[in-house]
Design a protein around this motif. Structure first.
Motif, PDB file in Angstrom:
ATOM      1  N   THR B   5       0.817  -1.215   0.000  1.00  0.00           N
ATOM      2  CA  THR B   5       0.000   0.000   0.000  1.00  0.00           C
ATOM      3  C   THR B   5       0.847   1.261   0.000  1.00  0.00           C
ATOM      4  O   THR B   5       0.369   2.334  -0.304  1.00  0.00           O
ATOM      5  CB  THR B   5      -0.960   0.040   1.202  1.00  0.00           C
ATOM      6  OG1 THR B   5      -0.211  -0.233   2.365  1.00  0.00           O
ATOM      7  CG2 THR B   5      -2.086  -0.954   1.041  1.00  0.00           C
ATOM      8  N   ASP B  10      -4.680   2.503  -2.538  1.00  0.00           N
ATOM      9  CA  ASP B  10      -5.589   1.473  -2.059  1.00  0.00           C
ATOM     10  C   ASP B  10      -6.943   2.142  -1.834  1.00  0.00           C
ATOM     11  O   ASP B  10      -7.126   2.869  -0.864  1.00  0.00           O
ATOM     12  CB  ASP B  10      -5.055   0.892  -0.743  1.00  0.00           C
ATOM     13  CG  ASP B  10      -5.965  -0.206  -0.228  1.00  0.00           C
ATOM     14  OD1 ASP B  10      -7.081  -0.365  -0.782  1.00  0.00           O
ATOM     15  OD2 ASP B  10      -5.565  -0.902   0.725  1.00  0.00           O
ATOM     16  N   PHE B  11      -7.854   1.912  -2.754  1.00  0.00           N
ATOM     17  CA  PHE B  11      -9.123   2.641  -2.694  1.00  0.00           C
ATOM     18  C   PHE B  11      -9.977   2.235  -1.499  1.00  0.00           C
ATOM     19  O   PHE B  11     -10.953   2.898  -1.187  1.00  0.00           O
ATOM     20  CB  PHE B  11      -9.895   2.471  -4.003  1.00  0.00           C
ATOM     21  CG  PHE B  11      -9.214   3.136  -5.173  1.00  0.00           C
ATOM     22  CD1 PHE B  11      -8.479   4.295  -4.990  1.00  0.00           C
ATOM     23  CD2 PHE B  11      -9.291   2.609  -6.443  1.00  0.00           C
ATOM     24  CE1 PHE B  11      -7.842   4.915  -6.043  1.00  0.00           C
ATOM     25  CE2 PHE B  11      -8.666   3.221  -7.514  1.00  0.00           C
ATOM     26  CZ  PHE B  11      -7.926   4.375  -7.315  1.00  0.00           C
ATOM     27  N   ARG B  12      -9.582   1.128  -0.836  1.00  0.00           N
ATOM     28  CA  ARG B  12     -10.330   0.782   0.383  1.00  0.00           C
ATOM     29  C   ARG B  12     -10.067   1.824   1.459  1.00  0.00           C
ATOM     30  O   ARG B  12     -10.851   2.016   2.369  1.00  0.00           O
ATOM     31  CB  ARG B  12      -9.900  -0.602   0.882  1.00  0.00           C
ATOM     32  CG  ARG B  12     -10.419  -1.735   0.022  1.00  0.00           C
ATOM     33  CD  ARG B  12      -9.769  -3.024   0.436  1.00  0.00           C
ATOM     34  NE  ARG B  12      -8.309  -2.907   0.437  1.00  0.00           N
ATOM     35  CZ  ARG B  12      -7.472  -3.891   0.776  1.00  0.00           C
ATOM     36  NH1 ARG B  12      -7.945  -5.059   1.150  1.00  0.00           N
ATOM     37  NH2 ARG B  12      -6.179  -3.703   0.749  1.00  0.00           N
ATOM     38  N   ASN B  13      -8.916   2.489   1.367  1.00  0.00           N
ATOM     39  CA  ASN B  13      -8.590   3.513   2.371  1.00  0.00           C
ATOM     40  C   ASN B  13      -9.002   4.917   1.926  1.00  0.00           C
ATOM     41  O   ASN B  13      -8.794   5.879   2.633  1.00  0.00           O
ATOM     42  CB  ASN B  13      -7.076   3.533   2.613  1.00  0.00           C
ATOM     43  CG  ASN B  13      -6.632   2.263   3.282  1.00  0.00           C
ATOM     44  OD1 ASN B  13      -7.441   1.585   3.915  1.00  0.00           O
ATOM     45  ND2 ASN B  13      -5.367   1.915   3.134  1.00  0.00           N
ATOM     46  N   THR B  14      -9.529   5.006   0.727  1.00  0.00           N
ATOM     47  CA  THR B  14      -9.902   6.333   0.219  1.00  0.00           C
ATOM     48  C   THR B  14     -11.256   6.734   0.774  1.00  0.00           C
ATOM     49  O   THR B  14     -12.215   5.985   0.621  1.00  0.00           O
ATOM     50  CB  THR B  14      -9.998   6.303  -1.316  1.00  0.00           C
ATOM     51  OG1 THR B  14      -8.789   5.759  -1.818  1.00  0.00           O
ATOM     52  CG2 THR B  14     -10.204   7.689  -1.875  1.00  0.00           C
ATOM     53  N   GLN B  16     -14.866   8.334   1.139  1.00  0.00           N
ATOM     54  CA  GLN B  16     -15.911   8.787   0.215  1.00  0.00           C
ATOM     55  C   GLN B  16     -16.067  10.289   0.419  1.00  0.00           C
ATOM     56  O   GLN B  16     -16.054  10.764   1.547  1.00  0.00           O
ATOM     57  CB  GLN B  16     -17.222   8.092   0.572  1.00  0.00           C
ATOM     58  CG  GLN B  16     -17.210   6.611   0.271  1.00  0.00           C
ATOM     59  CD  GLN B  16     -18.274   6.262  -0.732  1.00  0.00           C
ATOM     60  OE1 GLN B  16     -19.419   6.620  -0.569  1.00  0.00           O
ATOM     61  NE2 GLN B  16     -17.891   5.565  -1.790  1.00  0.00           N
ATOM     62  N   ASP B 186     -15.630  11.750  -5.998  1.00  0.00           N
ATOM     63  CA  ASP B 186     -14.967  10.482  -5.683  1.00  0.00           C
ATOM     64  C   ASP B 186     -13.961  10.124  -6.770  1.00  0.00           C
ATOM     65  O   ASP B 186     -12.861   9.661  -6.484  1.00  0.00           O
ATOM     66  CB  ASP B 186     -16.004   9.364  -5.531  1.00  0.00           C
ATOM     67  CG  ASP B 186     -16.711   9.443  -4.184  1.00  0.00           C
ATOM     68  OD1 ASP B 186     -16.039   9.763  -3.190  1.00  0.00           O
ATOM     69  OD2 ASP B 186     -17.929   9.205  -4.130  1.00  0.00           O
ATOM     70  N   ARG B 190      -9.915   9.676  -6.474  1.00  0.00           N
ATOM     71  CA  ARG B 190      -9.227   8.476  -6.955  1.00  0.00           C
ATOM     72  C   ARG B 190      -8.139   8.830  -7.958  1.00  0.00           C
ATOM     73  O   ARG B 190      -7.016   8.319  -7.862  1.00  0.00           O
ATOM     74  CB  ARG B 190     -10.218   7.545  -7.645  1.00  0.00           C
ATOM     75  CG  ARG B 190     -10.847   6.605  -6.685  1.00  0.00           C
ATOM     76  CD  ARG B 190     -11.776   5.656  -7.374  1.00  0.00           C
ATOM     77  NE  ARG B 190     -12.680   5.153  -6.349  1.00  0.00           N
ATOM     78  CZ  ARG B 190     -13.678   4.337  -6.590  1.00  0.00           C
ATOM     79  NH1 ARG B 190     -13.918   3.937  -7.816  1.00  0.00           N
ATOM     80  NH2 ARG B 190     -14.429   3.928  -5.602  1.00  0.00           N
TER      81      ARG B 190
END
Lengths: 295, 304
Positions: B5, B10-14, B16, B186, B190
């Motif tokens: 990472t 890592d879009f899981r940590n981005t 919203q 969003d 990203r």
């Protein structure tokens, strides 16, 4: 049935085709002759003036670029709108303490004055242009062109006719303007703004502020993007300020004093040419031999 | 897998993006009261952060030379003014600009990679970039492939930025997201992350060819991405809003936003730029207004 609450009009400024409140949030009270409160008016600040000049400047190329005939039609349209709002204009004068007959006369004269200048829109160029005799092979001619953004300090003694007589010749000549209405007689000025707003006059061509001469005069005179200042009935001291500050960017200063508004002397094409610049063109004549002295 | 990472977004940590919240917050920055003295300093700083830009099909050598002269002599009547940060031109104009700016600190930025659409092969984009570098560009402004991004091909976008970064050598790379085409905040967030992880030195909002260009909310989203990236990796990324910022007042609002989001470390032209052409004159007019006390007119300033 519950008693109905009157919906009173909020008088606001007219800048760039919109009716904003003053940026400063300040107000002043307008009272009639008997001391009764008529309305709270916006006390325009120098920033309102600045915004108005920006609006006037951006409207200038469009307005001066319109055909003279089209400007004429639009001025005539203003007169039509005034006629249709006749009763409102008269009522506001009555509110200020005018006698009924005087109010009637003033509104009629104001409408007629607008028609008068509508007529001049596409005629003053011919009257004031000239072909000049010169001693060289040139075709030499002079034509009036609009000065640009004109700041007007309207008469403090007149509610409607003074304002109309000040604005009409300026915009008839293709200028755009920022007008300071009479401090104590401002109701008609804002109603006139509504008339302008519904008369196909492009946004920014006429901008109307209400407020104090003492506060705004300096900025009218020293703003670098104003090309001419037109004043009505200012004191010598005030005029000295205007002239000094206007020297900064060599503004045209036009000063009017005693004017009998209802009289025919209050209207003339010379009011148009007072805020025109004369452009002279020297056009070479191709066959030099044909160029004799004189036209 | 923390090791991975650190190098890849890592879009899981981005987070919203809260649409309403961001716009409210951005609007708040416009309400700060700035006193005269700070205003003058802020205006001079803004002037020094401008990438004076001409990106038109009709650009000529003469136009670019004139702009370069303006970059160095913004308004000689006002003593002690800074220069702008850089001149931003097409690659074909880099040599002209470089020569005209000789002896000054003004940098030359070139838009490369088939600007503004970015619709060309990787090979063409790389050669476009190398050409600009060979001509002497100090900075490269690239555009991302928005079509690929919107298709979800994030790897393609990432690899492309990384490849261009490699071609840039020592030149600083600005990555234009063209936020006006990215549809949502969003997506902007990203794209910012992809660009930063792929090696961008700057992230930039827009080409200036698409409306809307830079807006305060979109810039705020990108500034927050920069902040989070800094916390995660310790690496500072610079920001460049471009297009649509033409008033001095707006420039001050942006500076307030940078200050309150990233802090004073970012308040220099190394870390923040404005991509603009007409902004310079408006800032100059405001500075002259403060100096002389008289409202100014465009007639008395150089054409841009």
């Amino acid at each position: 049935m519950t008693e109905r609450i009157d919906v009173l009009k909020t008088y606001k400024l007219y800048i760039g085709g919109q009716f904003p409140r003053t940026e400063s949030g300040r107000y002043y009270a307008v009272k009639n002759a008997n001391g009764k409160l008529i309305a709270n008016m916006c006390l325009a600040s120098r920033k309102d003036f600045r915004d108005a000049v920006v609006a006037a400047r951006s409207a200038f190329s469009g307005w001066s670029g319109k055909s003279a005939f089209n400007r004429s039609q639009i001025l005539y349209r203003i007169a039509e709108m005034m006629e249709s709002r006749r009763t409102q204009l008269i009522d506001e004068l009555l509110l200020l303490g005018y006698k009924s007959v005087d109010a009637n006369n003033e509104v009629s004269a104001a409408i007629d004055r607008m028609v008068y200048y509508a007529g001049w829109c596409d005629k003053y160029q011919q009257v004031f242009s000239s072909v000049n005799p010169v001693a060289s092979p040139h075709f030499n001619f002079s034509v009036p062109e609009p000065t640009g953004v004109v700041a007007i300090v309207a008469s403090q003694q007149s509610a409607l006719i003074g304002l109309v007589s000040a604005i009409a010749p300026v915009i008839a000549g293709g200028n755009t303007c920022v007008v300071l209405a009479a401090e104590q007689l401002p109701l008609s000025a804002i109603s006139f703004a509504e008339i302008i707003h519904s008369s196909d006059v492009p946004a920014g061509v006429v901008n109307i502020l209400t407020g104090k001469v003492s506060e705004l005069l300096k900025y009218f005179a020293d703003h670098m993007d104003v090309n001419a200042v037109v004043t009505y009935q200012l004191t010598n001291q005030e005029m000295q300020l205007v002239k000094e500050k206007s020297a900064l960017n060599v503004k045209r200063v036009v000063e009017y004093n005693a004017i009998s508004w209802l009289d025919d002397t209050a209207q003339s094409p010379y009011f148009i040419t007072d805020v025109q610049e004369i452009k002279t063109t020297w056009h070479p004549i191709e066959t030099v031999a044909a160029g004799k002295s004189g036209y | 897998m923390p090791a991975v990472t650190a190098f890849l977004p890592d879009f899981r940590n981005t987070p919203q993006i809260d649409h309403v919240g961001v716009e409210e917050r951005a609007a708040r920055f416009t309400k700060r009261s700035i006193k005269t003295e700070s205003k003058v300093e802020g205006l001079k700083l803004a002037l020094n952060m401008i990438d004076l830009t001409t990106l038109e099909g009709k650009d000529t050598d003469g136009k670019v030379k004139q702009l370069c002269y303006k970059a160095m002599h913004l308004h000689d009547a006002y003593p002690g003014l800074p220069t702008v940060a850089a001149i931003c031109v097409y690659p074909s104009m880099v040599a002209v600009a470089k020569k005209a700016l000789q002896g000054s600190n003004v940098k030359v930025a070139a838009v490369a990679t088939a600007f503004p659409s970015g619709q060309a092969s990787r090979d063409v984009k790389l050669r476009d970039t190398k050409f600009a570098i060979d001509q002497g560009a100090d900075e490269i402004d690239m555009v991302i492939s928005r079509g690929k991004f919107l298709q979800g091909e994030y790897n393609f976008v990432f690899d492309e930025i990384a490849a261009i970064k490699e071609a840039c050598g020592n030149a600083r790379l600005k990555v234009i997201l063209e936020t006006g085409e990215l549809v949502t905040y969003d997506n902007v967030r990203r794209a910012s992350e992809i660009a930063m992880y792929a090696g961008a030195d700057f992230i930039k909002t827009s080409t200036g060819k698409i409306q809307p260009a830079a807006t305060m909310p979109v810039t705020l989203v990108m500034l927050e991405a920069i902040r989070d990236f800094y916390y995660r990796t310790g690496k500072k990324i610079a920001m460049k809003p471009a297009g649509g910022i033409s008033k001095a007042k707006a420039a001050l609002h942006y500076l307030v936003m940078v200050q309150e989001t990233l802090g004073t470390d970012w308040l220099s032209n190394e870390w923040f730029r404005f991509g603009a052409s007409s902004l310079a004159n408006d800032v100059l007019m405001q500075l002259e207004k403060e100096r002389t006390g008289v409202y100014q007119a465009a007639n008395y300033f150089s054409i841009d």
